[in-house]
Design a protein around this motif. Sequence first.
Motif, PDB file in Angstrom:
ATOM      1  N   SER A 271       0.565  -1.375  -0.177  1.00  0.00           N
ATOM      2  CA  SER A 271      -0.237   0.059   0.001  1.00  0.00           C
ATOM      3  C   SER A 271       1.072   1.487   0.330  1.00  0.00           C
ATOM      4  N   ARG A 272       2.313   0.451   0.829  1.00  0.00           N
ATOM      5  CA  ARG A 272       2.648   2.182   0.322  1.00  0.00           C
ATOM      6  C   ARG A 272       3.956   2.558  -0.137  1.00  0.00           C
ATOM      7  N   ILE A 273       4.024   1.151  -1.761  1.00  0.00           N
ATOM      8  CA  ILE A 273       5.503   0.655  -2.137  1.00  0.00           C
ATOM      9  C   ILE A 273       5.957   1.620  -2.953  1.00  0.00           C
ATOM     10  N   LYS A 274       5.647   3.013  -3.156  1.00  0.00           N
ATOM     11  CA  LYS A 274       5.365   4.178  -3.692  1.00  0.00           C
ATOM     12  C   LYS A 274       7.056   5.035  -3.162  1.00  0.00           C
ATOM     13  N   GLU A 275       6.541   5.012  -1.805  1.00  0.00           N
ATOM     14  CA  GLU A 275       7.804   5.343  -0.679  1.00  0.00           C
ATOM     15  C   GLU A 275       8.838   4.633  -0.858  1.00  0.00           C
ATOM     16  N   TYR A 276       8.648   3.535  -0.428  1.00  0.00           N
ATOM     17  CA  TYR A 276       9.862   2.167  -1.317  1.00  0.00           C
ATOM     18  C   TYR A 276      10.649   3.165  -2.531  1.00  0.00           C
ATOM     19  N   GLY A 277       9.368   2.758  -3.537  1.00  0.00           N
ATOM     20  CA  GLY A 277      10.022   3.504  -4.696  1.00  0.00           C
ATOM     21  C   GLY A 277      10.956   5.470  -4.890  1.00  0.00           C
ATOM     22  N   VAL A 278      10.245   6.015  -3.925  1.00  0.00           N
ATOM     23  CA  VAL A 278      11.243   7.263  -4.557  1.00  0.00           C
ATOM     24  C   VAL A 278      12.675   7.029  -3.550  1.00  0.00           C
ATOM     25  N   LEU A 279      12.364   6.042  -2.657  1.00  0.00           N
ATOM     26  CA  LEU A 279      13.580   6.548  -1.854  1.00  0.00           C
ATOM     27  C   LEU A 279      14.883   5.397  -2.526  1.00  0.00           C
ATOM     28  N   ARG A 280      14.645   4.452  -3.448  1.00  0.00           N
ATOM     29  CA  ARG A 280      15.331   3.682  -4.316  1.00  0.00           C
ATOM     30  C   ARG A 280      15.665   4.879  -5.548  1.00  0.00           C
ATOM     31  N   ALA A 281      14.713   5.804  -5.893  1.00  0.00           N
ATOM     32  CA  ALA A 281      15.003   7.070  -7.146  1.00  0.00           C
ATOM     33  C   ALA A 281      16.550   7.500  -6.541  1.00  0.00           C
ATOM     34  N   MET A 282      15.954   8.037  -5.335  1.00  0.00           N
ATOM     35  CA  MET A 282      17.148   9.165  -4.320  1.00  0.00           C
ATOM     36  C   MET A 282      18.217   8.190  -4.092  1.00  0.00           C
ATOM     37  N   GLY A 283      18.341   7.031  -4.410  1.00  0.00           N
ATOM     38  CA  GLY A 283      19.705   6.644  -3.643  1.00  0.00           C
ATOM     39  C   GLY A 283      20.010   5.509  -3.146  1.00  0.00           C
ATOM     40  N   VAL A 284      18.882   5.207  -2.561  1.00  0.00           N
ATOM     41  CA  VAL A 284      19.013   3.892  -1.580  1.00  0.00           C
ATOM     42  C   VAL A 284      18.873   2.509  -2.154  1.00  0.00           C
ATOM     43  N   THR A 285      19.983   2.228  -1.796  1.00  0.00           N
ATOM     44  CA  THR A 285      20.156   0.801  -2.522  1.00  0.00           C
ATOM     45  C   THR A 285      19.443  -0.287  -1.687  1.00  0.00           C
ATOM     46  N   GLY A 286      18.818  -1.493  -2.417  1.00  0.00           N
ATOM     47  CA  GLY A 286      17.947  -2.239  -2.165  1.00  0.00           C
ATOM     48  C   GLY A 286      18.439  -3.076  -0.760  1.00  0.00           C
ATOM     49  N   LEU A 287      20.090  -3.732  -0.557  1.00  0.00           N
ATOM     50  CA  LEU A 287      20.184  -3.715   0.564  1.00  0.00           C
ATOM     51  C   LEU A 287      19.059  -2.492   1.882  1.00  0.00           C
ATOM     52  N   GLU A 288      19.742  -1.410   1.310  1.00  0.00           N
ATOM     53  CA  GLU A 288      19.162  -0.413   2.741  1.00  0.00           C
ATOM     54  C   GLU A 288      17.855  -0.377   2.687  1.00  0.00           C
ATOM     55  N   THR A 289      17.467  -1.059   2.001  1.00  0.00           N
ATOM     56  CA  THR A 289      15.498  -0.876   1.736  1.00  0.00           C
ATOM     57  C   THR A 289      14.820  -2.022   2.145  1.00  0.00           C
ATOM     58  N   GLY A 290      15.630  -3.402   2.237  1.00  0.00           N
ATOM     59  CA  GLY A 290      15.720  -4.352   2.939  1.00  0.00           C
ATOM     60  C   GLY A 290      16.169  -4.146   4.777  1.00  0.00           C
ATOM     61  N   ILE A 291      16.808  -3.745   4.877  1.00  0.00           N
ATOM     62  CA  ILE A 291      17.296  -2.828   6.223  1.00  0.00           C
ATOM     63  C   ILE A 291      15.877  -2.291   6.585  1.00  0.00           C
ATOM     64  N   LEU A 292      15.828  -1.202   5.804  1.00  0.00           N
ATOM     65  CA  LEU A 292      14.645  -0.424   6.725  1.00  0.00           C
ATOM     66  C   LEU A 292      13.614  -1.665   7.012  1.00  0.00           C
ATOM     67  N   ILE A 293      12.965  -2.095   5.777  1.00  0.00           N
ATOM     68  CA  ILE A 293      11.794  -2.727   6.543  1.00  0.00           C
ATOM     69  C   ILE A 293      11.795  -4.079   7.399  1.00  0.00           C
ATOM     70  N   CYS A 294      12.936  -4.588   7.190  1.00  0.00           N
ATOM     71  CA  CYS A 294      13.730  -5.723   9.175  1.00  0.00           C
ATOM     72  C   CYS A 294      13.762  -5.128  10.139  1.00  0.00           C
ATOM     73  N   LEU A 295      14.000  -3.386  10.125  1.00  0.00           N
ATOM     74  CA  LEU A 295      14.396  -2.508  11.351  1.00  0.00           C
ATOM     75  C   LEU A 295      12.814  -2.237  11.743  1.00  0.00           C
ATOM     76  N   GLN A 296      11.619  -2.511  10.683  1.00  0.00           N
ATOM     77  CA  GLN A 296      10.420  -2.018  11.388  1.00  0.00           C
ATOM     78  C   GLN A 296       9.916  -3.440  12.372  1.00  0.00           C
ATOM     79  N   VAL A 297      10.148  -4.584  11.368  1.00  0.00           N
ATOM     80  CA  VAL A 297       9.644  -5.551  11.633  1.00  0.00           C
ATOM     81  C   VAL A 297      10.355  -5.760  12.920  1.00  0.00           C
ATOM     82  N   ILE A 298      11.390  -6.018  13.590  1.00  0.00           N
ATOM     83  CA  ILE A 298      12.120  -6.302  14.363  1.00  0.00           C
ATOM     84  C   ILE A 298      11.862  -4.517  15.921  1.00  0.00           C
ATOM     85  N   LEU A 299      11.465  -3.604  15.257  1.00  0.00           N
ATOM     86  CA  LEU A 299      10.720  -2.782  16.146  1.00  0.00           C
ATOM     87  C   LEU A 299       9.531  -3.278  16.762  1.00  0.00           C
TER      88      LEU A 299
END
Length: 385
Positions: A271-299
């Motif tokens: 539902s918020r995948i466009k926000e992750y797409g914007v992050l990728r367009a700003m230079g965020v790597t796939g690894l960093e995006t995955g870490i962001l999602i994992c951090l949400q799960v951990i929290l």
Amino acid sequence: MNFFLWLKTAVAFLVENRRTTFILCFLISVAIGTLVFVISLANGISDIMVTNSTGMYSGQISGSNLPSSIRPEELKKPFVNAVLQRYQMPGTIIHQDRKRPLDLVAIYPDQEKAHSFFYKKVIAGRFLLKGQKEILLNLETAERIGSRPGDTIIGQIGDHQYTLKVAGIFQTGVDSLDRALAFCPVFEGLILPETWQAAIFIKRGTDLSSAMSDFARSGLKMDELKPWTQLMPDLTQLLELNDICVNILVFIVLGVVSLGCAGSFAIFVVSRIKEYGVLRAMGVTGLETGILICLQVILMNVVASAVGVLAGMLAVWIFGRSGIDLSAWTSHNRYFAATALIFPRLSIGAAAIPPAVSLGFCFIAAAWPVWLVVSQKTCDIISKG
């Protein structure tokens, strides 16, 4: 990579979607809190089974054929509550024209009442009195010789006969006690054997193996002393089975909850995948995006685990004060012969295993949302968003 920056970003994502975050945390908290209480309840059931089985008669450590040179005081270690001295003698009970061979055990009634549950299993008459010439019969023997409380019978031990009054009749639900034994007090004129048996009751919380090691260092032969784990292999296996069943329950419950959370979290990410797409367009790597999602799960898991463990501990404290009475379902179970009042016991495993397993399942659950974001090109993510 600035870890704290991504941590703050993960918190911002969760706060922004507080409704979904609350629902997922609630599901995990309920599961963990329930499992903390269930594991604590299983610990309490194991404790009461051991207490009933060992407290009835044998004690946590049993000594057999101890020579008279060993006195009960020598077995009274700092971790020992009591040492009950007993003399077991093969004999025959005679009432009128009926005979019944059995083992007559001479005991000290006052000590037995102070430290064991055995006296509570008298179903007719009363328990023995100190120094009196009387006998306590098991129900099967009393029926076979046609005796009841108040009758006078003959107890023959070797070449000696003793006139004994039947004080009472007992039934414990334990075959080894209900079929082969009768009891009498140690009284004046009773000829005792040269060896005796000991029932050693240790203090609560004492490690059984450490206690046995302490006795070994004192010079006692270990074949004379045996812990309940050796004398009751059926109970040992039953406790192990109880642990296995609880562990299976933990994995099943948390597995099901995690699958549900995976689906909900995937919908949340999509539902918020466009926000992750914007992050990728700003230079965020796939690894960093995955870490962001994992951090949400951990929290989410950390917060939900903390709430769930606290809720489970509160339930254990509430029910641990009064206990849970299971007598309606255990009245014919010999492992609950003395009492069926269960007191849940919180252990390190009860508080740690559910959160640890939940975290593992949550990482597995996060794999799907991470794959949804990482596996697609940035332009595809933005266009779909």
